[in-house]
Design a protein around this motif. Structure first.
Motif: not given
Length: 194
Positions: A108-109, A112, A117, A135, A139, A142, A144, A146
């Motif tokens: 995630k870091k 970002n 996304t 996850s 996550f 937000e 995203y 995935l």
């Protein structure tokens, strides 16, 4: 005798369901990156990640445990950044559950930082359910997209009745103990929060 047979059949049915439940798989979708989770069958997982990139689902490969980013250029996957490896000791991550959780946090870091996304998460098939559960927490809240893909190159031991192999039975119990441990960790974190 009938009762014993019925119990054995029920337990076998529960085990088969438990085995198939772990093997979580989404259809691949075009994404910003493929995120590779490391493990004992790393070569097979990497082969799946490369295959997804070659099929055009993403142009970037992120390996959070190694803190590496690769890009597809002219048909070749090339390293773009190489940072320090993630410290997997409890002193660096005192409040996190275990290595897969740390890999998800680092993914995630890194996503970002790159402004990504969407991602395809790749690991072993039996590992994907736990990655999707972790996850969902990492996550959460937000936007995203995935996708979770278990490597088609990871062999299940045992042939026709693969789910009955001793190593697979051990893996099922290990994965479920880790999933239960993660839920207990989440429960503890929920109670401790002010």
């Amino acid at each position: 005798m009938f009762a014993i047979t019925a119990i054995v059949i029920c337990l076998l049915g529960i085990y088969v369901y438990a085995f198939t439940y772990l093997n979580y798989y989404d259809r691949p979708a075009n994404s910003d990156a493929v995120v590779l989770f490391i493990g004992p069958d790393y070569k097979e997982r990497l082969k799946e990640a490369r295959q997804l990139i070659e099929e055009g689902y993403a142009k970037i490969l992120i390996i959070p445990a190694h803190h590496r980013v690769f890009i597809l250029e002219d048909g070749t996957i090339k390293k773009t950044r190489n940072h320090q490896k993630i410290p997997f000791d409890r002193k660096s991550y005192p409040h996190y559950y275990e290595n897969t959780h740390i890999e998800a946090l680092e993914a995630k870091k890194m996503m970002n930082m790159a402004g990504f996304t969407s991602a395809i998460f790749v690991s072993s098939p039996y590992h994907m359910r736990r990655i999707s559960i972790i996850s969902a927490r990492v996550f959460s809240n937000e936007d995203y997209q995935l996708t979770f893909i278990g490597s088609r190159y990871v062999r299940q031991n045992g042939g026709f009745l693969t789910f009955l192999g001793r190593s697979n039975i051990k893996q099922v119990f290990l994965e479920y103990s880790k999933i239960i441990g993660f839920f207990l960790y989440q429960f503890k974190e929920y109670i401790i929060q002010p």
